[in-house]
Design an enzyme around this catalytic site. Structure first.
Site, mmCIF file in Angstrom:
data_model
loop_
_atom_site.group_PDB
_atom_site.id
_atom_site.type_symbol
_atom_site.label_atom_id
_atom_site.label_comp_id
_atom_site.label_asym_id
_atom_site.label_seq_id
_atom_site.Cartn_x
_atom_site.Cartn_y
_atom_site.Cartn_z
ATOM 1 N NE ARG A 193 -0.533 -0.317 4.947
ATOM 2 C CZ ARG A 193 -0.235 0.554 5.909
ATOM 3 N NH1 ARG A 193 -0.472 1.839 5.739
ATOM 4 N NH2 ARG A 193 0.307 0.142 7.034
ATOM 5 C CG ASN A 194 3.829 2.193 1.980
ATOM 6 O OD1 ASN A 194 3.469 3.347 2.205
ATOM 7 N ND2 ASN A 194 3.884 1.260 2.901
#
Lengths: 382, 71
Positions: A193-194
């Site tokens: 999620r980065n």
């Protein structure tokens, strides 16, 4: 051979052809329930088989088994309850056994057979799923904001929504065919999620060394404020893969699924979903799906030991750092040098630099990636 | 010209059951459609359980993968 779907068979609840036409016609006359975007993404994930063996939203028996035992009632591993919450007034007149239409922004999305209507205890849910009742935890806060009743039963997707990243939206069926065409038998998935920094690249390439292919599979969908926006993550990975990855051993695709920040339980969930996409291995790093200090940095690794029957192999890869003496990215297991030589890539520090429009150093982030990230006015969810 | 068909006999009792099911539950426009759907489901379960998809589905998927640049 790629992984068999979880539960043995890839679920397909996407109605097609004349059956879809007939269901759609009927749906116009049914009681309708408006669902959120997150629920819409769950409906898609059920329908296209990412949540196999689920055919719909959990009934009470499965819900309780998942909550307390992390398994469905037939003993299949499953750690996150996939539930549909409703207010009493939204289902006024609906009885168990009735069909309802599920709508999003007023448009018919799916039909559902309501097999059960039941109450739930949100605190109990939070305590088991998130290991805390603290409303400051983003997943707990969202749980408390949900409605008072749950309805369970199978769904049929009638009108799939336009995917926010259609170009990269592959279904489990599509990745399975793709892996077969590429001749890959072992595939490792990387959940993220980065935006990628060198630590991420290091663990992905370390894992890829031992398998045929890598599926880079970021989540797009709801994330907490301060996380990177979906479009930034996608653009950053496009740059990284273009400049630093061998084209024939990497697939980049996105998964439309909300982050829950449920730490260890969510790590298992992420692995199961990737198994349904055909992956045989799954990278579990430090503080997987964690937030704040709610979970131990390697707590998820321990939980995987409780699931010898998961059907996908977790690859536990330690946090990496840059070692000035080794002259590259390493981890504590392979680097003998002391802390004075080690430079940790802190996500917090990285976000702060980006917020201040500073270009992170090359030992933290590839320059091509940094340029892309910095090109966004505000790359963070607000 | 339509698809070539053959006739298969089933018991009246079963036929009536299916008809009643469709009337009550919908989702199918005829008993024939229901029977074809069930047969397809069973066959696909047996034949494609290990792969998870049919040959026809596979070709369609390959087409989309090519259009997206994955193949």
């Amino acid at each position: 051979m790629v992984s068999r779907p979880h539960g043995g068979r890839l679920v397909n609840r996407v109605a097609k052809g004349r059956r879809r036409d007939a269901l759609l016609e009927e749906a116009k006359e049914l009681h309708s329930i408006e669902v959120t975007k997150n629920t819409a993404s769950d409906i898609h994930n059920i329908a296209y088989g990412a949540y196999s063996p689920l055919q719909g939203f959990l009934l009470r028996e499965d819900y309780e088994h998942v909550l307390y035992d992390m398994r469905l009632s037939d003993d299949t591993p499953w750690t996150i309850p996939i539930v549909l919450d409703v207010r009493k007034d939204e289902i006024q007149g609906v009885k168990e056994g009735d069909d309802v239409a599920l709508t999003h922004e007023g448009q018919i999305l799916a039909v559902m057979k309501v097999e059960e209507i039941y109450e739930w205890d949100k605190k109990e849910f939070a305590r088991h799923v998130f290991k805390t009742e603290d409303p400051n935890h983003p997943g707990v806060a969202r749980t408390y904001a949900r409605k008072e009743l749950l309805i369970g039963g199978p769904i049929d997707l009638l009108n799939p929504l336009k995917h926010p990243f259609d170009r990269y939206a592959l279904t489990p069926l599509e990745t399975r065919v793709l892996f077969k065409e590429k001749g890959w038998r072992t595939i490792v998935a990387f959940q993220t999620r980065n935006v990628p920094h060198l630590g991420h690249e290091y663990v992905q390439k370390a894992a890829l060394t031992f398998v045929d292919g890598l599926l880079v599979h970021p989540l797009v969908g709801w994330k907490k404020p301060g996380d990177f926006k979906d479009e930034v993550i996608v653009a950053a990975y496009e740059a990284l893969i273009k400049h630093y990855y061998p084209k024939d051993s990497v697939v980049f695709s996105v998964l439309w699924m909300q982050m829950r920040y449920a730490g260890p339980r969510e790590a298992i969930h992420h692995a199961i979903v990737r198994k349904n996409f055909g992956c045989t291995h799954f990278i579990v790093g430090r503080d997987h799906a964690g937030v704040g200090n709610y979970y131990g940095p390697y707590e998820a690794w321990d939980l995987f030991n409780e699931f010898p029957d998961l059907g996908i192999t977790p690859l536990f890869i330690r946090e990496s750092f840059y070692c000035k003496k080794c002259g590259g990215m390493v981890n504590a297991k392979i680097c003998p040098h002391s802390d004075e030589f080690r430079v940790r890539i802190s996500g917090t520090k990285l976000r702060k630099m980006i917020r201040n429009k500073e270009k992170p150093p090359e030992y933290m982030m590839r320059p091509e990636v940094a340029e892309v990230v910095l090109s966004f006015d505000n790359p963070f969810v607000t | 010209m339509g698809e070539e068909t053959v006739s298969i006999e089933i018991s009246r009792e079963l036929y009536e059951k299916v008809k009643k099911y469709i009337e009550e539950n919908g989702g199918f426009s005829s008993v024939r459609e229901f029977v074809e759907f069930v047969i397809n489901e069973v066959l696909s379960t047996e034949e494609e359980a290990s792969a998870g998809y049919t040959k026809e589905e596979e070709e369609k998927v390959k087409e989309r993968l090519r259009s997206l640049g994955y193949l």
